[in-house]
Design a protein around this motif. Structure first.
Motif, PDB file in Angstrom:
ATOM      1  N   ARG A  34       0.854  -1.195   0.000  1.00 24.35           N
ATOM      2  CA  ARG A  34       0.000   0.000   0.000  1.00 24.35           C
ATOM      3  C   ARG A  34       0.885   1.238   0.000  1.00 24.35           C
ATOM      4  O   ARG A  34       1.760   1.374   0.854  1.00 24.35           O
ATOM      5  CB  ARG A  34      -0.898   0.005   1.227  1.00 24.35           C
ATOM      6  CG  ARG A  34      -1.900  -1.131   1.251  1.00 24.35           C
ATOM      7  CD  ARG A  34      -2.742  -1.105   2.526  1.00 24.35           C
ATOM      8  NE  ARG A  34      -3.666  -2.197   2.538  1.00 24.35           N
ATOM      9  CZ  ARG A  34      -3.418  -3.392   3.086  1.00 24.35           C
ATOM     10  NH1 ARG A  34      -2.257  -3.617   3.683  1.00 24.35           N
ATOM     11  NH2 ARG A  34      -4.321  -4.343   3.052  1.00 24.35           N
ATOM     12  N   PHE A  35       0.627   2.128  -0.979  1.00 21.87           N
ATOM     13  CA  PHE A  35       1.412   3.350  -1.106  1.00 21.87           C
ATOM     14  C   PHE A  35       0.486   4.527  -1.367  1.00 21.87           C
ATOM     15  O   PHE A  35      -0.623   4.371  -1.870  1.00 21.87           O
ATOM     16  CB  PHE A  35       2.423   3.226  -2.258  1.00 21.87           C
ATOM     17  CG  PHE A  35       3.417   2.126  -2.064  1.00 21.87           C
ATOM     18  CD1 PHE A  35       4.499   2.295  -1.215  1.00 21.87           C
ATOM     19  CD2 PHE A  35       3.271   0.925  -2.722  1.00 21.87           C
ATOM     20  CE1 PHE A  35       5.419   1.276  -1.025  1.00 21.87           C
ATOM     21  CE2 PHE A  35       4.189  -0.098  -2.537  1.00 21.87           C
ATOM     22  CZ  PHE A  35       5.262   0.075  -1.695  1.00 21.87           C
ATOM     23  N   THR A  36       0.958   5.729  -1.057  1.00 21.30           N
ATOM     24  CA  THR A  36       0.206   6.951  -1.308  1.00 21.30           C
ATOM     25  C   THR A  36       1.140   8.036  -1.825  1.00 21.30           C
ATOM     26  O   THR A  36       2.350   7.986  -1.589  1.00 21.30           O
ATOM     27  CB  THR A  36      -0.500   7.448  -0.031  1.00 21.30           C
ATOM     28  OG1 THR A  36      -1.266   8.609  -0.339  1.00 21.30           O
ATOM     29  CG2 THR A  36       0.493   7.795   1.068  1.00 21.30           C
ATOM     30  N   LEU A  51      -2.204   1.251   6.634  1.00 18.23           N
ATOM     31  CA  LEU A  51      -1.206   2.300   6.474  1.00 18.23           C
ATOM     32  C   LEU A  51      -0.700   2.296   5.036  1.00 18.23           C
ATOM     33  O   LEU A  51      -0.251   1.266   4.531  1.00 18.23           O
ATOM     34  CB  LEU A  51      -0.027   2.084   7.431  1.00 18.23           C
ATOM     35  CG  LEU A  51       1.139   3.062   7.288  1.00 18.23           C
ATOM     36  CD1 LEU A  51       0.684   4.493   7.604  1.00 18.23           C
ATOM     37  CD2 LEU A  51       2.299   2.643   8.163  1.00 18.23           C
ATOM     38  N   TYR A  52      -0.782   3.438   4.381  1.00 15.50           N
ATOM     39  CA  TYR A  52      -0.274   3.634   3.027  1.00 15.50           C
ATOM     40  C   TYR A  52       1.015   4.440   3.136  1.00 15.50           C
ATOM     41  O   TYR A  52       1.007   5.552   3.659  1.00 15.50           O
ATOM     42  CB  TYR A  52      -1.308   4.380   2.172  1.00 15.50           C
ATOM     43  CG  TYR A  52      -2.540   3.542   1.885  1.00 15.50           C
ATOM     44  CD1 TYR A  52      -2.668   2.870   0.678  1.00 15.50           C
ATOM     45  CD2 TYR A  52      -3.556   3.425   2.820  1.00 15.50           C
ATOM     46  CE1 TYR A  52      -3.779   2.104   0.410  1.00 15.50           C
ATOM     47  CE2 TYR A  52      -4.675   2.652   2.563  1.00 15.50           C
ATOM     48  CZ  TYR A  52      -4.780   1.999   1.354  1.00 15.50           C
ATOM     49  OH  TYR A  52      -5.890   1.227   1.093  1.00 15.50           O
ATOM     50  N   LEU A  53       2.116   3.870   2.669  1.00 14.84           N
ATOM     51  CA  LEU A  53       3.425   4.506   2.783  1.00 14.84           C
ATOM     52  C   LEU A  53       3.600   5.597   1.728  1.00 14.84           C
ATOM     53  O   LEU A  53       3.151   5.440   0.589  1.00 14.84           O
ATOM     54  CB  LEU A  53       4.527   3.462   2.651  1.00 14.84           C
ATOM     55  CG  LEU A  53       4.495   2.365   3.712  1.00 14.84           C
ATOM     56  CD1 LEU A  53       5.530   1.301   3.413  1.00 14.84           C
ATOM     57  CD2 LEU A  53       4.696   2.950   5.091  1.00 14.84           C
ATOM     58  N   PRO A  54       4.274   6.692   2.081  1.00 12.80           N
ATOM     59  CA  PRO A  54       4.360   7.864   1.191  1.00 12.80           C
ATOM     60  C   PRO A  54       5.463   7.762   0.138  1.00 12.80           C
ATOM     61  O   PRO A  54       6.383   8.560   0.102  1.00 12.80           O
ATOM     62  CB  PRO A  54       4.630   9.006   2.164  1.00 12.80           C
ATOM     63  CG  PRO A  54       5.454   8.358   3.236  1.00 12.80           C
ATOM     64  CD  PRO A  54       4.876   6.971   3.374  1.00 12.80           C
ATOM     65  N   HIS A  55       5.360   6.768  -0.747  1.00 11.00           N
ATOM     66  CA  HIS A  55       6.398   6.573  -1.753  1.00 11.00           C
ATOM     67  C   HIS A  55       5.847   6.534  -3.175  1.00 11.00           C
ATOM     68  O   HIS A  55       6.559   6.166  -4.098  1.00 11.00           O
ATOM     69  CB  HIS A  55       7.162   5.275  -1.490  1.00 11.00           C
ATOM     70  CG  HIS A  55       7.774   5.200  -0.139  1.00 11.00           C
ATOM     71  ND1 HIS A  55       8.717   6.104   0.302  1.00 11.00           N
ATOM     72  CD2 HIS A  55       7.567   4.346   0.891  1.00 11.00           C
ATOM     73  CE1 HIS A  55       9.062   5.803   1.543  1.00 11.00           C
ATOM     74  NE2 HIS A  55       8.381   4.744   1.920  1.00 11.00           N
ATOM     75  N   LEU A  56       4.610   6.897  -3.367  1.00  9.59           N
ATOM     76  CA  LEU A  56       3.964   6.761  -4.670  1.00  9.59           C
ATOM     77  C   LEU A  56       4.093   8.034  -5.493  1.00  9.59           C
ATOM     78  O   LEU A  56       3.997   9.145  -4.960  1.00  9.59           O
ATOM     79  CB  LEU A  56       2.476   6.445  -4.477  1.00  9.59           C
ATOM     80  CG  LEU A  56       1.635   6.319  -5.737  1.00  9.59           C
ATOM     81  CD1 LEU A  56       2.045   5.087  -6.534  1.00  9.59           C
ATOM     82  CD2 LEU A  56       0.170   6.242  -5.377  1.00  9.59           C
ATOM     83  N   ARG A  57       4.300   7.855  -6.790  1.00 10.85           N
ATOM     84  CA  ARG A  57       4.229   8.966  -7.738  1.00 10.85           C
ATOM     85  C   ARG A  57       3.459   8.468  -8.947  1.00 10.85           C
ATOM     86  O   ARG A  57       3.850   7.494  -9.588  1.00 10.85           O
ATOM     87  CB  ARG A  57       5.608   9.441  -8.163  1.00 10.85           C
ATOM     88  CG  ARG A  57       5.537  10.697  -9.026  1.00 10.85           C
ATOM     89  CD  ARG A  57       6.900  11.267  -9.262  1.00 10.85           C
ATOM     90  NE  ARG A  57       7.634  10.460 -10.217  1.00 10.85           N
ATOM     91  CZ  ARG A  57       7.927  10.849 -11.453  1.00 10.85           C
ATOM     92  NH1 ARG A  57       7.576  12.030 -11.870  1.00 10.85           N
ATOM     93  NH2 ARG A  57       8.596  10.061 -12.254  1.00 10.85           N
ATOM     94  N   VAL A  58       2.326   9.103  -9.236  1.00 10.99           N
ATOM     95  CA  VAL A  58       1.513   8.734 -10.399  1.00 10.99           C
ATOM     96  C   VAL A  58       2.109   9.446 -11.605  1.00 10.99           C
ATOM     97  O   VAL A  58       2.154  10.668 -11.653  1.00 10.99           O
ATOM     98  CB  VAL A  58       0.034   9.112 -10.196  1.00 10.99           C
ATOM     99  CG1 VAL A  58      -0.782   8.764 -11.431  1.00 10.99           C
ATOM    100  CG2 VAL A  58      -0.527   8.414  -8.961  1.00 10.99           C
ATOM    101  N   VAL A  59       2.567   8.670 -12.580  1.00 11.46           N
ATOM    102  CA  VAL A  59       3.235   9.218 -13.760  1.00 11.46           C
ATOM    103  C   VAL A  59       2.220   9.568 -14.838  1.00 11.46           C
ATOM    104  O   VAL A  59       2.269  10.652 -15.415  1.00 11.46           O
ATOM    105  CB  VAL A  59       4.286   8.221 -14.298  1.00 11.46           C
ATOM    106  CG1 VAL A  59       4.935   8.744 -15.570  1.00 11.46           C
ATOM    107  CG2 VAL A  59       5.328   7.935 -13.241  1.00 11.46           C
ATOM    108  N   SER A  60       1.298   8.662 -15.122  1.00 10.05           N
ATOM    109  CA  SER A  60       0.270   8.929 -16.124  1.00 10.05           C
ATOM    110  C   SER A  60      -1.010   8.187 -15.770  1.00 10.05           C
ATOM    111  O   SER A  60      -0.974   7.126 -15.165  1.00 10.05           O
ATOM    112  CB  SER A  60       0.741   8.503 -17.523  1.00 10.05           C
ATOM    113  OG  SER A  60       0.871   7.095 -17.582  1.00 10.05           O
TER     114      SER A  60
END
Length: 112
Positions: A34-36, A51-60
């Motif tokens: 789970r990431f955010t 818990l969603y960990l703060p490592h996500l980046r939405v590219v497209s």
């Protein structure tokens, strides 16, 4: 099938400014990840008891609509530890291609 917004989300949308974040959840092997992209004060965001960990980046993607449908999108993980990077590398075949759920969380209403 059209979806209706709850009263809490409608009230949050009426107020300005709007703060939203994405929540990504997928399972690879026996593990659920789970990431955010929200900061959550640096420690991630807890939603629905997870818990969603703060490592996500939405590219497209994705494109938002009133209809529920599956769409492809590209996401990346950023600022992960060396241990996490090694885990991702070891499980690369399991991580590429499984179905994942990407939700948009309205922070003011705490609803996805």
């Amino acid at each position: 099938m059209a979806r209706a917004l709850s009263a809490a989300v409608q009230a949050a949308l009426a107020a300005a400014p709007q703060r939203t974040c994405h929540l990504l959840e997928f399972t690879a092997g026996a593990s659920t990840y789970r990431f955010t992209d929200g900061d959550g004060s640096g420690g991630g965001i807890t939603h629905g008891g997870n818990l969603y960990l703060p490592h996500l980046r939405v590219v497209s993607g994705p494109r938002y609509s009133e209809e529920l449908k599956r769409q492809s999108c590209v996401v990346r993980l950023q600022n992960i530890t060396l241990t996490s990077a090694a885990l991702v590398k070891d499980q690369q075949e399991l991580l590429q291609g499984p179905e994942a759920t990407l939700s948009r969380l309205f922070l003011a209403a705490l609803e996805a």
